[in-house]
Design a protein around this motif. Sequence first.
Motif, PDB file in Angstrom:
ATOM      1  N   GLY A 112      82.289  21.805  66.616  1.00  0.00           N
ATOM      2  CA  GLY A 112      80.947  21.273  66.403  1.00  0.00           C
ATOM      3  C   GLY A 112      80.253  20.974  67.714  1.00  0.00           C
ATOM      4  O   GLY A 112      79.040  21.139  67.844  1.00  0.00           O
ATOM      5  N   LEU A 113      81.038  20.557  68.706  1.00  0.00           N
ATOM      6  CA  LEU A 113      80.456  20.088  69.967  1.00  0.00           C
ATOM      7  C   LEU A 113      79.786  21.202  70.755  1.00  0.00           C
ATOM      8  O   LEU A 113      78.704  21.008  71.325  1.00  0.00           O
ATOM      9  CB  LEU A 113      81.556  19.453  70.823  1.00  0.00           C
ATOM     10  N   GLY A 114      80.388  22.369  70.805  1.00  0.00           N
ATOM     11  CA  GLY A 114      79.893  23.414  71.694  1.00  0.00           C
ATOM     12  C   GLY A 114      78.576  24.025  71.268  1.00  0.00           C
ATOM     13  O   GLY A 114      77.809  24.495  72.115  1.00  0.00           O
ATOM     14  N   TRP A 115      78.356  24.051  69.961  1.00  0.00           N
ATOM     15  CA  TRP A 115      77.126  24.648  69.428  1.00  0.00           C
ATOM     16  C   TRP A 115      76.634  23.757  68.292  1.00  0.00           C
ATOM     17  O   TRP A 115      77.204  23.777  67.206  1.00  0.00           O
ATOM     18  CB  TRP A 115      77.401  26.059  68.901  1.00  0.00           C
ATOM     19  N   TRP A 116      75.561  23.015  68.538  1.00  0.00           N
ATOM     20  CA  TRP A 116      75.034  22.145  67.486  1.00  0.00           C
ATOM     21  C   TRP A 116      73.582  22.505  67.171  1.00  0.00           C
ATOM     22  O   TRP A 116      72.767  21.643  66.864  1.00  0.00           O
ATOM     23  CB  TRP A 116      75.243  20.681  67.829  1.00  0.00           C
ATOM     24  N   ASN A 117      73.311  23.797  67.175  1.00  0.00           N
ATOM     25  CA  ASN A 117      71.955  24.300  66.990  1.00  0.00           C
ATOM     26  C   ASN A 117      71.328  23.881  65.671  1.00  0.00           C
ATOM     27  O   ASN A 117      70.103  23.712  65.578  1.00  0.00           O
ATOM     28  CB  ASN A 117      71.944  25.827  67.090  1.00  0.00           C
ATOM     29  N   ASN A 118      72.135  23.735  64.630  1.00  0.00           N
ATOM     30  CA  ASN A 118      71.593  23.387  63.315  1.00  0.00           C
ATOM     31  C   ASN A 118      71.378  21.888  63.133  1.00  0.00           C
ATOM     32  O   ASN A 118      70.934  21.468  62.062  1.00  0.00           O
ATOM     33  CB  ASN A 118      72.525  23.881  62.211  1.00  0.00           C
ATOM     34  N   ARG A 119      71.674  21.085  64.131  1.00  0.00           N
ATOM     35  CA  ARG A 119      71.579  19.637  63.973  1.00  0.00           C
ATOM     36  C   ARG A 119      70.437  19.063  64.803  1.00  0.00           C
ATOM     37  O   ARG A 119      70.623  18.183  65.641  1.00  0.00           O
ATOM     38  CB  ARG A 119      72.909  18.980  64.329  1.00  0.00           C
ATOM     39  N   SER A 120      69.230  19.562  64.542  1.00  0.00           N
ATOM     40  CA  SER A 120      68.054  19.022  65.237  1.00  0.00           C
ATOM     41  C   SER A 120      67.853  17.545  64.923  1.00  0.00           C
ATOM     42  O   SER A 120      67.270  16.805  65.718  1.00  0.00           O
ATOM     43  CB  SER A 120      66.799  19.811  64.865  1.00  0.00           C
ATOM     44  N   ASP A 121      68.365  17.106  63.749  1.00  0.00           N
ATOM     45  CA  ASP A 121      68.277  15.689  63.412  1.00  0.00           C
ATOM     46  C   ASP A 121      69.058  14.838  64.396  1.00  0.00           C
ATOM     47  O   ASP A 121      68.745  13.656  64.593  1.00  0.00           O
ATOM     48  CB  ASP A 121      68.790  15.448  61.996  1.00  0.00           C
ATOM     49  N   LEU A 122      70.064  15.443  65.025  1.00  0.00           N
ATOM     50  CA  LEU A 122      70.855  14.722  66.015  1.00  0.00           C
ATOM     51  C   LEU A 122      70.301  14.908  67.423  1.00  0.00           C
ATOM     52  O   LEU A 122      70.053  13.935  68.135  1.00  0.00           O
ATOM     53  CB  LEU A 122      72.312  15.195  65.959  1.00  0.00           C
ATOM     54  N   TYR A 123      70.113  16.160  67.862  1.00  0.00           N
ATOM     55  CA  TYR A 123      69.761  16.364  69.271  1.00  0.00           C
ATOM     56  C   TYR A 123      68.308  16.028  69.595  1.00  0.00           C
ATOM     57  O   TYR A 123      67.946  15.922  70.760  1.00  0.00           O
ATOM     58  CB  TYR A 123      70.135  17.764  69.759  1.00  0.00           C
ATOM     59  N   ASN A 124      67.464  15.806  68.586  1.00  0.00           N
ATOM     60  CA  ASN A 124      66.098  15.352  68.854  1.00  0.00           C
ATOM     61  C   ASN A 124      65.995  13.841  68.976  1.00  0.00           C
ATOM     62  O   ASN A 124      64.922  13.302  69.239  1.00  0.00           O
ATOM     63  CB  ASN A 124      65.144  15.852  67.768  1.00  0.00           C
ATOM     64  N   ASN A 125      67.117  13.148  68.784  1.00  0.00           N
ATOM     65  CA  ASN A 125      67.168  11.696  68.978  1.00  0.00           C
ATOM     66  C   ASN A 125      67.742  11.425  70.364  1.00  0.00           C
ATOM     67  O   ASN A 125      68.885  11.812  70.650  1.00  0.00           O
ATOM     68  CB  ASN A 125      68.052  11.058  67.905  1.00  0.00           C
ATOM     69  N   PRO A 126      67.004  10.774  71.255  1.00  0.00           N
ATOM     70  CA  PRO A 126      67.480  10.583  72.632  1.00  0.00           C
ATOM     71  C   PRO A 126      68.760   9.776  72.739  1.00  0.00           C
ATOM     72  O   PRO A 126      69.453   9.854  73.766  1.00  0.00           O
ATOM     73  CB  PRO A 126      66.314   9.860  73.313  1.00  0.00           C
ATOM     74  N   ASN A 127      69.120   9.015  71.706  1.00  0.00           N
ATOM     75  CA  ASN A 127      70.365   8.255  71.756  1.00  0.00           C
ATOM     76  C   ASN A 127      71.593   9.122  71.493  1.00  0.00           C
ATOM     77  O   ASN A 127      72.724   8.670  71.696  1.00  0.00           O
ATOM     78  CB  ASN A 127      70.321   7.114  70.742  1.00  0.00           C
ATOM     79  N   ASN A 128      71.379  10.342  71.040  1.00  0.00           N
ATOM     80  CA  ASN A 128      72.491  11.239  70.732  1.00  0.00           C
ATOM     81  C   ASN A 128      72.717  12.304  71.799  1.00  0.00           C
ATOM     82  O   ASN A 128      73.602  13.145  71.651  1.00  0.00           O
ATOM     83  CB  ASN A 128      72.248  11.937  69.387  1.00  0.00           C
ATOM     84  N   VAL A 129      71.903  12.272  72.860  1.00  0.00           N
ATOM     85  CA  VAL A 129      72.053  13.243  73.945  1.00  0.00           C
ATOM     86  C   VAL A 129      72.311  12.501  75.245  1.00  0.00           C
ATOM     87  O   VAL A 129      72.227  11.271  75.314  1.00  0.00           O
ATOM     88  CB  VAL A 129      70.798  14.133  74.067  1.00  0.00           C
ATOM     89  N   GLU A 130      72.615  13.285  76.282  1.00  0.00           N
ATOM     90  CA  GLU A 130      72.921  12.664  77.562  1.00  0.00           C
ATOM     91  C   GLU A 130      71.669  12.296  78.348  1.00  0.00           C
ATOM     92  O   GLU A 130      70.567  12.795  78.095  1.00  0.00           O
ATOM     93  CB  GLU A 130      73.813  13.572  78.402  1.00  0.00           C
ATOM     94  N   TRP A 131      71.880  11.378  79.321  1.00  0.00           N
ATOM     95  CA  TRP A 131      70.813  10.903  80.197  1.00  0.00           C
ATOM     96  C   TRP A 131      71.197  11.193  81.649  1.00  0.00           C
ATOM     97  O   TRP A 131      72.372  11.375  81.970  1.00  0.00           O
ATOM     98  CB  TRP A 131      70.596   9.400  80.042  1.00  0.00           C
ATOM     99  N   THR A 132      70.193  11.182  82.501  1.00  0.00           N
ATOM    100  CA  THR A 132      70.433  11.362  83.942  1.00  0.00           C
ATOM    101  C   THR A 132      70.314  10.045  84.705  1.00  0.00           C
ATOM    102  O   THR A 132      70.372  10.038  85.943  1.00  0.00           O
ATOM    103  CB  THR A 132      69.452  12.385  84.528  1.00  0.00           C
ATOM    104  N   CYS A 133      70.151   8.942  83.958  1.00  0.00           N
ATOM    105  CA  CYS A 133      70.159   7.602  84.547  1.00  0.00           C
ATOM    106  C   CYS A 133      70.615   6.645  83.463  1.00  0.00           C
ATOM    107  O   CYS A 133      70.968   7.074  82.360  1.00  0.00           O
ATOM    108  CB  CYS A 133      68.769   7.229  85.095  1.00  0.00           C
ATOM    109  N   TRP A 134      70.588   5.347  83.748  1.00  0.00           N
ATOM    110  CA  TRP A 134      71.114   4.372  82.792  1.00  0.00           C
ATOM    111  C   TRP A 134      70.139   4.022  81.677  1.00  0.00           C
ATOM    112  O   TRP A 134      70.434   3.166  80.839  1.00  0.00           O
ATOM    113  CB  TRP A 134      71.529   3.097  83.521  1.00  0.00           C
ATOM    114  N   ASP A 135      68.980   4.664  81.621  1.00  0.00           N
ATOM    115  CA  ASP A 135      67.947   4.302  80.648  1.00  0.00           C
ATOM    116  C   ASP A 135      67.647   5.499  79.743  1.00  0.00           C
ATOM    117  O   ASP A 135      67.696   6.665  80.177  1.00  0.00           O
ATOM    118  CB  ASP A 135      66.669   3.860  81.365  1.00  0.00           C
ATOM    119  N   VAL A 136      67.315   5.207  78.486  1.00  0.00           N
ATOM    120  CA  VAL A 136      67.027   6.260  77.518  1.00  0.00           C
ATOM    121  C   VAL A 136      65.836   7.116  77.926  1.00  0.00           C
ATOM    122  O   VAL A 136      65.683   8.249  77.468  1.00  0.00           O
ATOM    123  CB  VAL A 136      66.813   5.627  76.119  1.00  0.00           C
ATOM    124  N   SER A 137      64.997   6.598  78.811  1.00  0.00           N
ATOM    125  CA  SER A 137      63.857   7.384  79.280  1.00  0.00           C
ATOM    126  C   SER A 137      64.302   8.621  80.056  1.00  0.00           C
ATOM    127  O   SER A 137      63.510   9.544  80.269  1.00  0.00           O
ATOM    128  CB  SER A 137      62.944   6.522  80.163  1.00  0.00           C
TER     129      SER A 137
END
Length: 544
Positions: A112-137
């Motif tokens: 599931g981890l390598g390809w999650w193309n069908n889960r836009s409900d997950l990857y469009n939420n910033p809390n479910n993806v990675e950040w480049t700093c300590w803030d969700v922004s």
Amino acid sequence: MFCVLSLKFEVFPVFAQVPDPQYIFVRKDPMGCNPSDCNQLWNMDNPNQINLNAINDIYSKIGTKGTNSRKVGIGVVFNYWIGDFEKHKQSLAALLVYSKVHNFPVFINLEGLGWWNNRSDLYNNPNNVEWTCWDVSCAIKKSWRNWGSEFEVKPQPNLASPALIQATKDALNQFIPIIVNWYKDLPNEKQYLLGGISLGGEVDIGANYYYYPGGVSNDTGLVGSVQLGYAAVKTAGIKSSGTITESDINEVVKRYQTALNKTAYDLGIPRNKIYNHNGGKGAAPFMVYPPGVAFETLGGSLNNYAHPGWSFYGDVATNPQNYPVLNDVLNQLGNTEWSSAEWLTWASDYTGWATALRNSLNYRNNRFINVANWEGIRDKPYALQAIRDVANEAPACWVETPQLNITVNGTTATFSWIKGANNNAIHLNVSNTEGFTVSGTLQNPNVIVENNTTQTSYTKSGLGAGKYYAILAADGCGNQRKISDGRFVIAAPPTAIPTKIKIIGDYDGNNIVNLADFGVWKTKYLSGNATLVDFGVWKKAYLQ
């Protein structure tokens, strides 16, 4: 560590030892085929395409299925979050039927981890993806991957996201019972057909999902990427400021894989059939990492509910014994199993391939290699001949897993077993609390502990109600340990149902004598079903 207790043993009949082989898997490409011949393509979106073409293609070209001590099997990947989820489940069921009927082992990666193309409900939420700093922004919206050439992928998942972990568990709850039901239905002599499962391929942060500064590719690849992992490290409660370290990344990966591995274990997959598949900095000298950026190391693959496994390409596939970083990690396993969950030598002749296969398979209790991919080697006669020859060889030394049988009668549990090849020392541990160590032993063996036993059975009586966990470990070959794990339940004694005492004069059965009982008597009396004597019984009881 094992303690020594004095135990009472009795002799019980045991069952026959079953095959417990080492494996050479050849992995089918889940997304393509050799353009010269695509009739052997398996398309997981089409269960009807899981057929004998690919099976016959593999075994006819290799020319052997191996021996009882070393088998040739097929590695299969189910990318269940691309394509049709339900069709993938049907394809898994079809594959397992073919495995049982045609006797070929499988190693299954539920990815599931390598390809999650069908889960836009997950990857469009910033809390479910990675950040480049300590803030969700600083949440990213895409990543890049390089498997020979660079291409854009969905953003790196936040491996500590509760929503991501729960969604993955929900998916596994639909796939794993298919495997469990098939495995339990196999006769003992065919249970080797399940070579193992993994729950994600090359699990890491920032390597297969690297991110360029500002989100714009500069075509430099991984070496030009920036630090990821802030979201996962913060969500996991490890830290929320400062510099991310390799230890932080490893801890996140361990927790993520432990959550999924325990799900598989709870659904019925034995621990000794679960393998992690990680990347890991340190065993791929051809990869150039960006300075000052932390990545997972090989130690990230160690956790309590699975054997570790890694991707090995090039020289480390050919000469694993030459890599101290791998040796150091394997030293933490107490001589238990590991795997080359994705493997490819860059040798271009028979001698190079045969040497690489032997070196990998004979190094420190390696359960299997998974050649990536079949489509890349099926037209290379030297590779096929090397696989054929090495598969027909016996391992330099191989400890077979002892076969453990547990029977329960009331509050008594009986453990019986038969030793396999090179089982020089046998250890039986039982606990009433769940939990393993990274080496596969029980964390708290508080019910039975027996070290170096020469017996083949043991009976324990007077066990309290509850669930119990058992392991039977065998040591041999100087540096190998194999472990069989099992579970059993002691049922609570039945609750006694109190005998109802009839109250004289209680004609309506509510345990009280009152005027309502007079009404019952009157109705029966007028219909001829009661007498004045019955009235006298009620009256006496009522007036008391």
